[in-house]
Design a protein around this motif. Structure first.
Motif, PDB file in Angstrom:
ATOM      1  N   ASN A 116       0.834  -1.204   0.000  1.00 11.52           N
ATOM      2  CA  ASN A 116       0.000   0.000   0.000  1.00 11.52           C
ATOM      3  C   ASN A 116       0.872   1.259   0.000  1.00 11.52           C
ATOM      4  O   ASN A 116       1.788   1.381   0.818  1.00 11.52           O
ATOM      5  CB  ASN A 116      -0.879  -0.073   1.266  1.00 11.52           C
ATOM      6  CG  ASN A 116      -1.856   1.066   1.405  1.00 11.52           C
ATOM      7  OD1 ASN A 116      -1.588   2.205   1.072  1.00 11.52           O
ATOM      8  ND2 ASN A 116      -3.020   0.759   1.960  1.00 11.52           N
ATOM      9  N   ASN A 140      -6.247  -0.770   0.347  1.00  8.51           N
ATOM     10  CA  ASN A 140      -6.340  -2.134   0.855  1.00  8.51           C
ATOM     11  C   ASN A 140      -7.619  -2.814   0.389  1.00  8.51           C
ATOM     12  O   ASN A 140      -7.607  -3.985  -0.012  1.00  8.51           O
ATOM     13  CB  ASN A 140      -6.281  -2.137   2.387  1.00  8.51           C
ATOM     14  CG  ASN A 140      -4.861  -2.114   2.904  1.00  8.51           C
ATOM     15  OD1 ASN A 140      -3.919  -2.022   2.135  1.00  8.51           O
ATOM     16  ND2 ASN A 140      -4.709  -2.197   4.213  1.00  8.51           N
ATOM     17  N   ARG A 150      -5.426  -8.768   1.838  1.00  5.44           N
ATOM     18  CA  ARG A 150      -5.119  -7.382   2.157  1.00  5.44           C
ATOM     19  C   ARG A 150      -3.619  -7.203   2.349  1.00  5.44           C
ATOM     20  O   ARG A 150      -2.953  -8.081   2.915  1.00  5.44           O
ATOM     21  CB  ARG A 150      -5.848  -6.932   3.434  1.00  5.44           C
ATOM     22  CG  ARG A 150      -7.356  -6.929   3.299  1.00  5.44           C
ATOM     23  CD  ARG A 150      -8.043  -6.477   4.575  1.00  5.44           C
ATOM     24  NE  ARG A 150      -8.012  -5.033   4.758  1.00  5.44           N
ATOM     25  CZ  ARG A 150      -8.783  -4.173   4.105  1.00  5.44           C
ATOM     26  NH1 ARG A 150      -9.655  -4.605   3.209  1.00  5.44           N
ATOM     27  NH2 ARG A 150      -8.705  -2.878   4.343  1.00  5.44           N
TER      28      ARG A 150
END
Length: 255
Positions: A116, A140, A150
């Motif tokens: 991320n 996510n 995730r």
């Protein structure tokens, strides 16, 4: 806790850019944990957690790319596949994950770590806690929809982080990953210069920061890989670099 964050003056932003060129933690007082410490604290005799590489023995280095996917990412993935090199991709949401979903799926399918880099590249230390949560949660959610899991790692834009960011990252089950090698590829299209900068700064357990969104970067990657392999380096993802230890949510990792 909710708190406002002041907008910085242009002179301060210029100083921040200078700090970024030197690496993030050269300016901010951030407690970081080195990969070697994570490995040392893992149970004695534990097997490497990812694949066959054991960075307690091998001379490992991690190649990471920020701010994609982009129109350059397919070529980059071709290079990594040809060279048999795994990488860690810190992806942006808006205009990137949403624009190139098939490339996100390909990254995961080809063994790369998908992580991320926020939704809209907002500097997390300047926005409210609610906005930080949104910047971390939206990518996510999007990544999970595409690859079925995730991310557990994130990289704050410009490497700028603080106690609030640590706390919210921990809430969302993520550790922060900074870097030790930067080519400042956002400031040049000279692929030879990008390669030179990476090679000059690389060392064991290094984490290399590049951006596949810039035109000079992907052409530099084959030469970087070949030169570092010739020096005895083994390329790994960030989780492989930490194995048999594991990144702990809320902590910040940097060589």
């Amino acid at each position: 806790m909710h708190r406002g964050r002041r907008r910085l003056r242009p002179a301060v932003l210029a100083a921040a850019a200078a700090c970024l060129a030197l690496t993030a933690t050269g300016c901010a007082q951030v407690d970081t944990t080195a990969p070697s410490s994570v490995r040392a604290e893992a149970a004695h005799g534990a097997p490497a957690r990812f694949g066959t590489v054991d960075c307690r023995e091998a001379k490992c280095i991690a190649l990471t790319f920020d701010a994609g996917p982009s129109e350059n990412s397919a070529r980059l993935l071709d290079i990594l596949k040809e060279k048999k090199v795994p990488a860690t991709f810190f992806l942006l949401g808006k205009r990137h994950i949403a624009t190139y979903p098939e490339l996100v799926k390909r990254m995961a399918a080809e063994g790369h770590e998908v992580a991320n880099h926020t939704w809209d590249h907002k500097i997390l230390t300047r926005i409210s806690d609610a906005e930080i949560r949104e910047e971390l949660k939206r990518p996510n959610d999007a990544i999970e929809r595409l690859i079925g899991r995730r991310p557990t790692l994130m990289r704050p834009p410009q490497g700028r982080t603080d106690a609030d960011v640590h706390r919210i990252a921990k809430e969302q089950g993520m550790a922060e990953v900074l870097w030790s090698v930067t080519a400042s590829d956002y400031a040049t299209t000279d692929s030879a210069l990008i390669k030179k900068r990476v090679l000059e700064q690389s060392s064991r357990d290094g984490i290399i920061l590049l951006h596949d969104i810039y035109q000079g970067t992907v052409p530099a990657v084959p030469g970087i890989i070949d030169a570092l392999k010739a020096r005895g380096y083994v390329f790994v993802t960030v989780p492989q670099l930490l194995a048999p230890g594991k990144a702990e949510p809320g902590k910040v990792y940097r060589p």
